[in-house]
Design a protein around this motif. Structure first.
Motif, PDB file in Angstrom:
ATOM      1  N   LYS A  82      -0.912  13.225   6.330  1.00 59.68           N
ATOM      2  CA  LYS A  82      -1.459  13.262   5.178  1.00 59.68           C
ATOM      3  C   LYS A  82      -1.465  12.155   4.185  1.00 59.68           C
ATOM      4  N   ILE A  83      -0.115  11.255   4.182  1.00 59.77           N
ATOM      5  CA  ILE A  83      -0.139  10.307   3.643  1.00 59.77           C
ATOM      6  C   ILE A  83      -0.977   8.920   4.331  1.00 59.77           C
ATOM      7  N   TRP A  84      -1.005   9.142   5.315  1.00 60.17           N
ATOM      8  CA  TRP A  84      -2.266   8.080   6.139  1.00 60.17           C
ATOM      9  C   TRP A  84      -3.651   8.541   5.556  1.00 60.17           C
ATOM     10  N   HIS A  85      -3.863   9.826   5.599  1.00 63.92           N
ATOM     11  CA  HIS A  85      -5.216  10.184   5.004  1.00 63.92           C
ATOM     12  C   HIS A  85      -5.343   9.870   3.619  1.00 63.92           C
ATOM     13  N   ASP A 116      -4.218   2.253  -5.086  1.00 67.02           N
ATOM     14  CA  ASP A 116      -3.875   0.958  -4.813  1.00 67.02           C
ATOM     15  C   ASP A 116      -2.396   0.928  -4.027  1.00 67.02           C
ATOM     16  N   LEU A 117      -1.673   2.134  -4.542  1.00 70.98           N
ATOM     17  CA  LEU A 117      -0.140   2.178  -4.171  1.00 70.98           C
ATOM     18  C   LEU A 117       0.097   3.501  -4.156  1.00 70.98           C
ATOM     19  N   ILE A 118       0.736   3.882  -2.779  1.00 67.95           N
ATOM     20  CA  ILE A 118       1.404   5.356  -2.431  1.00 67.95           C
ATOM     21  C   ILE A 118       2.880   5.105  -2.441  1.00 67.95           C
ATOM     22  N   GLU A 153       1.162   5.496  13.042  1.00 69.18           N
ATOM     23  CA  GLU A 153       2.192   4.704  13.512  1.00 69.18           C
ATOM     24  C   GLU A 153       1.851   3.280  13.183  1.00 69.18           C
ATOM     25  N   GLU A 154       0.536   2.974  13.202  1.00 73.33           N
ATOM     26  CA  GLU A 154       0.061   1.766  12.792  1.00 73.33           C
ATOM     27  C   GLU A 154       0.303   1.329  11.680  1.00 73.33           C
ATOM     28  N   ARG A 207       0.787  -1.369  -0.069  1.00 71.49           N
ATOM     29  CA  ARG A 207       0.113  -0.154   0.080  1.00 71.49           C
ATOM     30  C   ARG A 207       0.899   1.237  -0.009  1.00 71.49           C
ATOM     31  N   LEU A 208       1.955   1.190   0.711  1.00 76.99           N
ATOM     32  CA  LEU A 208       2.912   2.271   0.932  1.00 76.99           C
ATOM     33  C   LEU A 208       4.317   1.955   0.742  1.00 76.99           C
ATOM     34  N   ILE A 209       4.995   2.642  -0.117  1.00 76.49           N
ATOM     35  CA  ILE A 209       6.443   2.382  -0.466  1.00 76.49           C
ATOM     36  C   ILE A 209       7.166   3.609  -0.210  1.00 76.49           C
ATOM     37  N   VAL A 210       8.079   3.597   1.026  1.00 75.41           N
ATOM     38  CA  VAL A 210       8.904   5.076   1.278  1.00 75.41           C
ATOM     39  C   VAL A 210      10.119   4.612   0.856  1.00 75.41           C
TER      40      VAL A 210
END
Lengths: 404, 324
Positions: free
Chosen positions: B125-128, B142-144, B181-182, B10-13
């Motif tokens: 904001k990214i969580w949002h 789908d992916l950030i 955090e979660e 879902r999220l790639i940093v």
């Protein structure tokens, strides 16, 4: 019209050399090679680094040491061609300590000093207010310069998206201290009743209170406490900031831009160049690190071999291989591979020339020097590597990478 | 345990030392995802925008509101002040006032002096964005992909919600920090993707980063991207081609071709580069115990979507297993 600048003249005549550039372009290496060149001329030289690579730090003897200059041992210097009167000392910037020392200098009482050092906002200031890495680096340069035991101080600036943070840090700090908001927070009573001021004050206080409510952090209290404690010393800071800035843009100092041929890096370097010139900071020149150069000099071919001689060249090379290597050697395959490799290498050389053309052109047009350090195939993190880089930077003559 | 394919996150940093090509990798990853039919958002957090210039050369800035650069691919830059105004607006319904005050220069300097909120609000904001849903209940994205600050700063960036959680005892902020955090620590959803070059400095820094991630931050990391790797220049069996070229007669003249000595120098350079890269990739794999994803060096430089496409396939392929 002064004589054209060149790196050798800088390390011979100037008192402060500031290396600017974005991260990952070899700024630290460049700063160290300038310092080495200064020491080789017999000058007492100090190099201030921010975050050197481990091995470079080890080589400079500052791995364990902090905020004060540490001399390289004499036998190392002698081996590197530094005469007896020359010195090379290195130090690694310790931001927090530099700032603390500054507070100690300007606090008007022990109580004020403790108050500031213990304040939560102050403790975080090293990350934020007025770009403290930049401010501390400048402060350190000034301190070294005031001590007068170095002829030449070379400084590696913190990796920053905006090179000028370094130069602007003191001005920003002063501006901040002078700002209306700070004055309002310090003297809310004075401001009361003045047209326009009240609304702003109400608005900002309201938002601050809301932030506090949402965050549960006593933001306002910390800030006003910090500012009150700071106020007594702001005049000292202000005066110092002016002196530091004057010295850095003065005739005894020089700025050198470090760059690399990578697309993103040249874009950043151009942005930096524009900012330097907008701020009227004279740039002495640019050193482009890790440039692919065509072996043996001469123009870089567009294709290897030229399009019309492809088959001919391959057959001739294959025949030569067959002759030297004997039968059983895949001469044709080797010839193909060798030509493809040279063609690929020529593409790298052309790409680097193209990506740096605008940058070097602009610097040259403004009267600055341009030096290219070839990709040395290895990493440079020891004194011998530094000496190799220095050789390229301090060579003279058009055939050695200097632009006409 | 098999690795989760990058595009199933879902999220790639994306993070890495300056000059490693972090932004290029973020852009190539977004392109790969969009090409594979994922709805992807690529978000920059720096002061300047660089992603749009890579994905759509000549495009106007995308700003905080963001814009679709191609089908399924949206880009934005998260400005912390904008995000704070939006957040305060959502919390207390005063976005207009918040914006006006946050636009004030002196106020900004005051905010700049206060630690942590930029990271927190950016992650918030990214969580949002991650929580946003379409009318049919499917996620908006789908992916950030986040082009995060350079390493060092990157870690601080991800660690802020934890720090806030421990420093703030009650209130909405604590609750919100908990949500962020979660998300960050959910190894199914979120992964950190370090980008390195196969050279001493970036390799050492990446090894430190991975170690600190494991020890302190607890964010998943399952592979390292190694950018601009010089491939083996010679075919198998001809490993010493540079030496063989150098052994050719010096007076040999090849039609339309530089001298054998020049050919030998080109070959020697690329071989040295290749060996250096191979050596530091071994060190990287040994110290991190992670699989490596090697991206080829592109001679002409990464200028736009054509070059990104060359990197995209290599980027989403399964990583090379770490040496046993």
């Amino acid at each position: 019209m002064s004589a054209p600048l060149d790196p050798a003249a800088l390390v011979r005549d100037r008192h402060i050399i500031v290396c600017v550039g974005t991260g990952g372009v070899g700024k630290t290496t460049l700063a160290a090679s300038f310092a080495l060149a200064g020491a080789r001329l017999g000058r007492r030289t100090a190099v201030l680094t921010i975050d050197p690579a481990r091995r470079l730090a080890d080589a400079l003897g500052i791995a364990e040491l902090g905020n004060q200059p540490t001399d390289l041992p004499r036998e190392r210097l002698t081996a590197l061609g530094v005469p007896p009167e020359g010195r090379l000392a290195a130090l690694m910037l310790d931001m927090k300590r530099t700032f603390d020392e500054l507070v100690a200098r300007f606090a008007d009482s022990e109580e004020a000093r403790q108050h500031i050092l213990g304040n939560r906002i102050y403790q975080h200031i090293s990350d934020a207010l007025a770009g403290s890495a930049e401010y501390s680096a400048m402060e350190k340069v000034f301190e070294l310069s005031e001590r007068r035991d170095f002829d030449l101080i070379v400084v590696d600036t913190p990796p920053s998206q905006h090179a000028l943070d370094f130069l602007e840090a003191p001005r920003r700090l002063v501006e901040f201290l002078d700002s209306r908001l700070v004055q309002l927070l310090l003297h809310p009573a004075l401001a009361a009743g003045r047209f326009g001021v009240r609304l702003f004050q109400r608005g900002s206080e309201r938002v601050l209170h809301l932030i506090e409510r949402v965050s549960g952090v006593s933001f306002l209290e910390d800030i006003s406490e910090f500012l009150l404690a700071f106020e007594g010393m702001s005049e000292g800071f202000r005066e110092r900031a002016r002196e530091v800035q004057a010295r850095l843009v003065g005739p005894d100092a020089a700025f050198v831009l470090a760059a690399s041929p990578a697309k993103q890096a040249t874009r950043h370097a151009l942005e930096m160049l524009a900012r330097l010139s907008a701020a009227e900071v004279p740039l002495a020149g640019v050193v482009v690190n890790r440039v692919h150069t065509w072996p043996g000099g001469g123009p870089t071919p567009d294709r290897v071999p030229t399009a019309d001689r492809e088959d001919e060249a391959r057959r001739a090379l294959a025949a030569a291989f067959a002759h030297t290597e004997g039968s059983g050697f895949p001469a044709d395959e080797a010839a193909r591979a060798a030509l493809a490799v040279a063609d690929g290498y020529a593409a790298l050389v052309r790409a680097d020339a193209e990506s740096t053309a605008e940058l070097t052109g602009r610097v040259a047009k403004a009267g600055g020097f341009v030096r290219r350090v070839p990709e040395l195939s290895g990493d440079v993190h020891d004194l011998e590597g530094l000496a190799r880089v220095a050789e390229w930077v301090f060579r003279t003559g058009p055939e050695n990478g200097e632009d006409a | 345990m098999p690795l989760i394919p990058l595009l199933d996150r879902r999220l790639i940093v994306v993070t890495g030392k300056g000059g490693t090509g972090k932004t290029t990798v973020a852009a190539a990853l977004a392109l790969a995802a969009a090409t594979a039919g994922r709805r992807v958002l690529v978000a920059e957090v720096g002061l300047d925008e660089h992603v749009p210039a890579l994905l759509a050369p000549g495009a106007n800035p995308v700003g905080y509101e963001g814009r679709d650069l191609r089908k399924h691919l949206r880009a934005m830059r998260i400005d912390p002040y904008e995000a704070l105004a939006e957040y305060l607006g959502l919390q207390i319904g005063l976005r207009g006032l918040a914006r006006r005050v946050l636009g004030n220069r002196a106020f900004r300097q005051l905010m700049d002096a206060s630690p942590g909120w930029r990271e927190l609000i950016t992650l918030g904001k990214i969580w949002h964005l991650e929580q946003m849903k379409e009318a049919d209940g499917k996620p908006r994205f789908d992916l950030i992909v986040v082009d995060a600050p350079a390493t060092g700063h990157g870690l601080t960036f991800l660690d802020v919600p934890r720090v806030v959680g421990s420093a703030v005892r009650a209130g909405p902020l604590r609750r919100h920090a908990g949500w962020v955090e979660e998300m960050i620590r959910d190894p199914q959803r979120t992964v950190l993707l370090p980008v390195a070059l196969a050279e001493e400095l970036p390799v050492r820094e990446t090894a430190e980063l991975v170690e600190r991630l494991r020890d302190q931050v607890g964010v998943a990391v399952d592979r390292v991207v190694v950018n601009a790797v010089t491939a083996a220049p010679f075919p198998p069996g001809l490993d010493d081609l540079d030496a063989r070229l150098a052994a050719l007669p010096g007076d040999l003249v090849l039609p339309g071709t530089p001298s054998p000595a020049t050919l030998a120098a080109c070959a020697a350079h690329l071989r040295a580069r290749h060996e250096l890269n191979a050596r530091w990739m071994r060190v990287l794999a040994d110290t991190t115990k992670l699989g490596l994803v090697a991206l080829p060096r592109i001679a002409r430089g990464v200028r736009g979507p054509d070059e990104l496409a060359l990197l995209a396939d290599a980027l989403v392929a399964p990583p090379r297993e770490p040496s046993a």
